[in-house]
Enzyme design. Structure first.
Site, PDB file in Angstrom:
ATOM      1  N   THR A 281      -2.769  -6.657  -2.097  1.00 13.71           N
ATOM      2  CA  THR A 281      -3.167  -5.491  -1.300  1.00 13.71           C
ATOM      3  C   THR A 281      -4.610  -5.147  -1.605  1.00 13.71           C
ATOM      4  O   THR A 281      -5.031  -5.132  -2.769  1.00 13.71           O
ATOM      5  CB  THR A 281      -2.264  -4.280  -1.583  1.00 13.71           C
ATOM      6  N   PHE A 283      -7.350  -2.344  -1.687  1.00 13.02           N
ATOM      7  CA  PHE A 283      -7.522  -0.900  -1.782  1.00 13.02           C
ATOM      8  C   PHE A 283      -8.995  -0.551  -1.569  1.00 13.02           C
ATOM      9  O   PHE A 283      -9.879  -1.292  -2.010  1.00 13.02           O
ATOM     10  CB  PHE A 283      -7.069  -0.392  -3.154  1.00 13.02           C
TER      11      PHE A 283
END
Length: 376
Positions: A281, A283
């Site tokens: 992921t 960020f």
């Protein structure tokens, strides 16, 4: 009937004349730009271009040719504008961008907010980006995190924007438009999702699985093998782990990180359950200051377009003509305007680069609205 060779020679002759006339037109566009530099005039005159296209369309003799002439002249005028933007930039009329370059993004002693609870992937991203010399707190929603920056209770927020398996976090794009907050950094975290349960539980006990919607999506193939389990989305993977820990129901499980499991005293019932082994992921680090590192190499923007044929191509061509490499494009529906979309673009570059300034100037002039989301 004419010979094919003769026809091709005629086309070659016509093409040479088209090129000659095109270059002549570009030279006149250059002269127009010189006039506009002296007179302080804008490059893009929407009404004049509209009238010009209607005039040349009327010269064509059938509907097919009228459509072709419209497309041809729309592109010719777009190229003329790009030439004029470049000449304006060379003469120092590029316009100033409201961002300040800094040597480093301040990290020591700052206040950072993340969404979720202790053990969230957002917290891991925060620790990797900022280190330990900060004060931090967590909030329930992404909106809460954006509001914390806007009101000044936090200096930075750490928020997810894209997963390599499940795709973009669409709500985050909408929040970046709504708030006057800007991206100054990014941190990529490998998301090694595990199935967590109470000590002594096993998969035979499970009836309900909790996780963030992205967590459930990232483990879709594993969950398809357990269709008897009810899948319940929550606002965060760590919130899911905390819920299972607190409710002490052996039939409940959470999909979250091993770190969250250790934090809340849960056991790993199954590991490596995510679809893609490279599951990660991205960020973003967000602040309310318009700043960017002087060595930043990626820019994010968003814009709205006129609802007309070819408008997206014309906008993206500003990257092509300035040799700027676009790396990502997303679209989001505009609230209250059915079937109209806002586009989000990532591209390589720095706000101090001349080519970047030129591309942004062209987009700003021709889009309905444009916002620089950050340089990082």
């Amino acid at each position: 009937m004419a010979d094919l060779k003769d026809l091709r020679e005629k086309i070659d002759t016509i093409d040479k004349e088209i090129v000659r006339l095109f270059e002549e037109r570009m030279d006149i566009s250059r002269q127009v730009a010189e006039y506009k530099i002296g007179a302080g005039r804008k490059v893009f005159d929407k009404e004049r271009e509209k009238a010009k296209i209607e005039a040349v369309k009327a010269m064509a003799h059938n509907e097919f040719n009228r459509h072709g002439v419209e497309e041809l002249f729309a592109q010719i005028m777009a190229m003329s504008r790009k030439l004029q933007y470049q000449l304006l930039a060379k003469n120092g009329v590029a316009g100033r961008l409201p961002f300040i370059s800094v040597e480093e993004i301040e990290k020591a002693g700052v206040r950072v907010v993340f969404q979720g609870v202790e053990g969230a992937y957002s917290q891991l991203a925060m620790k990797q980006y900022f280190g330990d010399g900060i004060s931090s707190f967590h909030v329930e929603t992404w909106r809460d995190a954006m509001e914390a920056i806007a009101e000044g209770s936090a200096d930075f927020a750490v928020l997810p924007i894209e997963n390599s398996t499940a795709g973009s976090v669409n709500d985050m794009y909408d929040l970046l438009v709504e708030f006057e907050n800007y991206i100054v950094g990014e941190q990529i975290i490998k998301c090694e999702q595990t199935l967590l349960g109470l000590p002594g539980a096993d998969t035979a006990h499970i009836k309900t699985v909790y996780s963030h919607p992205q967590g459930l999506m990232q483990c879709r193939r594993y969950l398809e093998g357990h269709r008897e389990w009810k899948q319940v989305p929550l606002e965060n993977t760590a919130v899911a782990a905390k819920k299972v820990s607190e409710e002490k129901d052996m039939s409940q499980a959470a999909i979250a990180s091993t770190y969250a499991g250790e934090l809340f005293g849960l056991s790993v019932l199954a590991e490596g359950i995510y679809n893609e082994k490279a599951n990660s992921t991205r960020f973003i680090i967000v602040t309310n200051q318009r700043i960017f590192r002087e060595d930043a190499g990626k820019i994010s923007i968003c814009f709205e377009l006129p609802h007309t044929s070819g408008s997206l191509y014309n906008m993206l061509s500003h990257f092509i003509y300035n040799n700027v490499n676009m790396t990502n494009i997303e679209s989001r529906p505009i609230p209250g305007r059915a079937w109209e979309y806002r586009f989000f673009i990532d591209f390589e570059g720095n706000l101090n680069d001349g080519a970047v300034k030129n591309a942004l100037r062209g987009i700003r002039e021709e889009a309905i609205t444009m916002k620089i989301l950050g340089n990082y």
